[in-house]
Structures are given as structure tokens and as C-alpha cells.
Design a protein around this motif. Structure first.
Motif, PDB file in Angstrom:
ATOM      1  N   HIS A  10       0.824  -1.266  -0.036  1.00  9.07           N
ATOM      2  CA  HIS A  10      -0.287  -0.036   0.188  1.00  9.07           C
ATOM      3  C   HIS A  10       0.808   1.178   0.114  1.00  9.07           C
ATOM      4  CE1 HIS A  10      -3.178  -2.864   0.813  1.00  9.07           C
ATOM      5  NE2 HIS A  10      -4.034  -1.866   0.569  1.00  9.07           N
ATOM      6  N   TYR A  11       2.087   1.343   0.683  1.00 11.03           N
ATOM      7  CA  TYR A  11       2.800   2.234   0.658  1.00 11.03           C
ATOM      8  C   TYR A  11       3.332   2.536  -0.722  1.00 11.03           C
ATOM      9  CZ  TYR A  11       7.054   4.973   1.477  1.00 11.03           C
ATOM     10  OH  TYR A  11       8.030   6.001   1.419  1.00 11.03           O
ATOM     11  N   SER A  14       0.801   4.406  -2.917  1.00  5.14           N
ATOM     12  CA  SER A  14       0.648   5.546  -2.427  1.00  5.14           C
ATOM     13  C   SER A  14       1.762   6.392  -3.199  1.00  5.14           C
ATOM     14  CB  SER A  14       0.549   5.815  -1.119  1.00  5.14           C
ATOM     15  OG  SER A  14      -0.793   5.492  -0.461  1.00  5.14           O
ATOM     16  N   VAL A  15       3.116   6.002  -3.087  1.00  7.61           N
ATOM     17  CA  VAL A  15       4.114   6.595  -3.615  1.00  7.61           C
ATOM     18  C   VAL A  15       3.983   6.715  -5.110  1.00  7.61           C
ATOM     19  CG1 VAL A  15       6.655   6.267  -4.272  1.00  7.61           C
ATOM     20  CG2 VAL A  15       5.977   5.770  -1.954  1.00  7.61           C
ATOM     21  N   ILE A  18       1.366   9.359  -5.997  1.00  8.33           N
ATOM     22  CA  ILE A  18       1.863  10.724  -5.749  1.00  8.33           C
ATOM     23  C   ILE A  18       2.742  11.292  -6.665  1.00  8.33           C
ATOM     24  CG2 ILE A  18       3.016  12.201  -3.961  1.00  8.33           C
ATOM     25  CD1 ILE A  18       1.646  10.404  -1.796  1.00  8.33           C
ATOM     26  N   SER A  61       7.600  12.111  -3.001  1.00 13.16           N
ATOM     27  CA  SER A  61       6.502  11.105  -3.003  1.00 13.16           C
ATOM     28  C   SER A  61       6.986  10.089  -2.023  1.00 13.16           C
ATOM     29  CB  SER A  61       6.627  10.457  -4.284  1.00 13.16           C
ATOM     30  OG  SER A  61       6.152  11.358  -5.511  1.00 13.16           O
ATOM     31  N   ALA A  65       3.955   9.696   1.327  1.00 14.65           N
ATOM     32  CA  ALA A  65       2.947   8.561   1.272  1.00 14.65           C
ATOM     33  C   ALA A  65       3.197   7.738   2.714  1.00 14.65           C
ATOM     34  CB  ALA A  65       3.537   7.377   0.286  1.00 14.65           C
ATOM     35  N   ILE A  68       0.412   6.174   5.196  1.00 10.63           N
ATOM     36  CA  ILE A  68      -0.312   4.966   5.075  1.00 10.63           C
ATOM     37  C   ILE A  68       0.133   3.911   5.821  1.00 10.63           C
ATOM     38  CG2 ILE A  68       1.202   4.138   2.818  1.00 10.63           C
ATOM     39  CD1 ILE A  68      -2.703   3.897   2.895  1.00 10.63           C
ATOM     40  N   HIS A  99      -6.515  10.596   6.620  1.00 12.94           N
ATOM     41  CA  HIS A  99      -5.709  10.115   5.627  1.00 12.94           C
ATOM     42  C   HIS A  99      -6.276  10.175   4.280  1.00 12.94           C
ATOM     43  CE1 HIS A  99      -3.711   7.266   3.074  1.00 12.94           C
ATOM     44  NE2 HIS A  99      -2.540   7.695   3.384  1.00 12.94           N
ATOM     45  N   MET A 103      -4.889  12.746   1.420  1.00 13.37           N
ATOM     46  CA  MET A 103      -4.811  12.100   0.036  1.00 13.37           C
ATOM     47  C   MET A 103      -5.718  12.962  -1.011  1.00 13.37           C
ATOM     48  SD  MET A 103      -2.205   9.931   0.004  1.00 13.37           S
ATOM     49  CE  MET A 103      -2.450   9.027  -1.630  1.00 13.37           C
TER      50      MET A 103
END
Length: 185
Positions: A10-11, A14-15, A18, A61, A65, A68, A99, A103
Motif C-alpha cells: 500500500h505504501y 501511494s508513492v 503521488i 513522493s 506517502a 499510509i 488520511h 490524499m
């Protein structure tokens, strides 16, 4: 390994999100400078500047992130056969709502605002340039028949006959047959 992958997958998602949005935003700013301020763009939009922006985009980024990692948890499900689910921490409602808002602002609202400004400015500039070209073209269309008319030998002779009703004995009119028109008296 389960908890690590739960958070890391999940990280990295997100990276990626972003970084993609920041890259698109940076491209819109670069295009804005190239079209709206072309003389400044020569000094601002350089290879070294692009490298700095790419590096900054990736570092920011990775840093942005990080939240998360605190919201994503591995939950145990099942009574007889235990299994694991990788989900947001539903017990910590405030954290995952914050969160989501974070986002929304970071990935949607801020970049969209920048892109709307840059691309609308680009459209405005293109419209202005097209208007100037149209005005210049319209002016040329009005002047061209006159210029081409005076360049024609037949037109000059007919024009001289129409304006000069009588022959002037003291003056002699002479037009040369070259690219530049000259009048000798």
C-alpha cells in the motif's frame, strides 16, 4: 512477512500515485513557462533543473506517502481457520478519515488547481497569439492589392493616364521596369 508486505504494498501504491500526479503537475508548469514565457523558459527549463525536479518529485513522493504505514493494518479474520486481511484500521476512524482527506488534497485538489491555472493560461496565450496573427493577416489582405497593383507596369500606366488628364510638357514621367518602383521627374 505478512505485516511487512501489507504495509509495503500500500505504501508503494501511494508513492506511485503521488509521483505520477506530481510529474503531471511539473509537466504542466514546464509547458506553462515554455508557452507563456518563452524567453524565461530558456533559462528555467534546463536539463539540470529537470533533474532536480525529478529528484524532488521522487523524494517528496516517498515522504508524503508515509502516513499510509500508520493507517494500514493486518487484521485476523475467521474463527476456525485463521486468515489475514490487509485493510485500513477501522477501529481508528479518525486516522483513516484524516488520511483520506490528506490524499484528496494532496493527489487531487492541489495538483488539479495548479493544472487548471497553467493550462487555462496556456489556452489564453494561444488565443491571444491567434488573434494577433488574424489582425496582421487582415491588414495584409487590405494592403496586398495596392502593393501588387503598383508593381504592375500595366496598372501604373493606366493609373498615370487616369490621373494625368493633360500632358505636362515641363515634366517627364518615367517608371522603371525593375523590382523597385521609382519615379523620375
Amino acid at each position: 512477512m505478512g505485516v511487512f508486505l501489507c504495509k509495503m504494498v500500500h505504501y508503494m501504491q501511494s508513492v506511485s500515485a503521488i509521483c505520477s500526479v506530481f510529474t503531471l503537475t511539473a509537466m504542466s508548469v514546464e509547458r506553462y513557462y515554455a508557452i507563456v514565457y518563452p524567453m524565461r523558459a530558456k533559462y528555467i527549463c534546463t536539463i539540470s533543473q529537470a533533474k532536480k525536479i525529478i529528484f524532488t518529485t521522487w523524494i517528496s513522493s516517498f515522504l508524503l506517502a508515509l502516513p499510509i504505514l500508520f493507517v494500514q493494518v493486518q487484521m485476523v479474520v475467521g474463527e476456525r481457520v485463521k486468515a489475514f486481511w490487509c485493510v485500513r484500521d477501522w477501529e481508528w476512524v479518525t486516522a483513516w478519515r484524516c488520511h483520506e482527506l490528506y490524499m484528496l488534497i494532496l493527489v487531487l485538489l492541489l495538483p488539479a488547481s495548479v493544472m487548471v491555472f497553467t493550462y487555462s493560461s496556456i489556452c489564453r496565450e494561444i488565443f491571444r497569439v491567434m488573434q494577433r496573427r488574424f489582425q496582421m493577416t487582415t491588414g495584409k489582405v487590405c494592403v496586398n492589392p495596392i502593393v501588387y497593383g503598383f508593381m504592375s507596369k500595366n496598372f501604373r500606366e493606366s493609373f498615370t493616364k487616369a490621373l494625368c488628364c493633360r500632358r505636362m510638357s515641363s515634366r517627364r514621367w518615367s517608371f522603371t521596369n525593375t523590382r523597385s518602383t521609382s519615379l523620375r521627374i
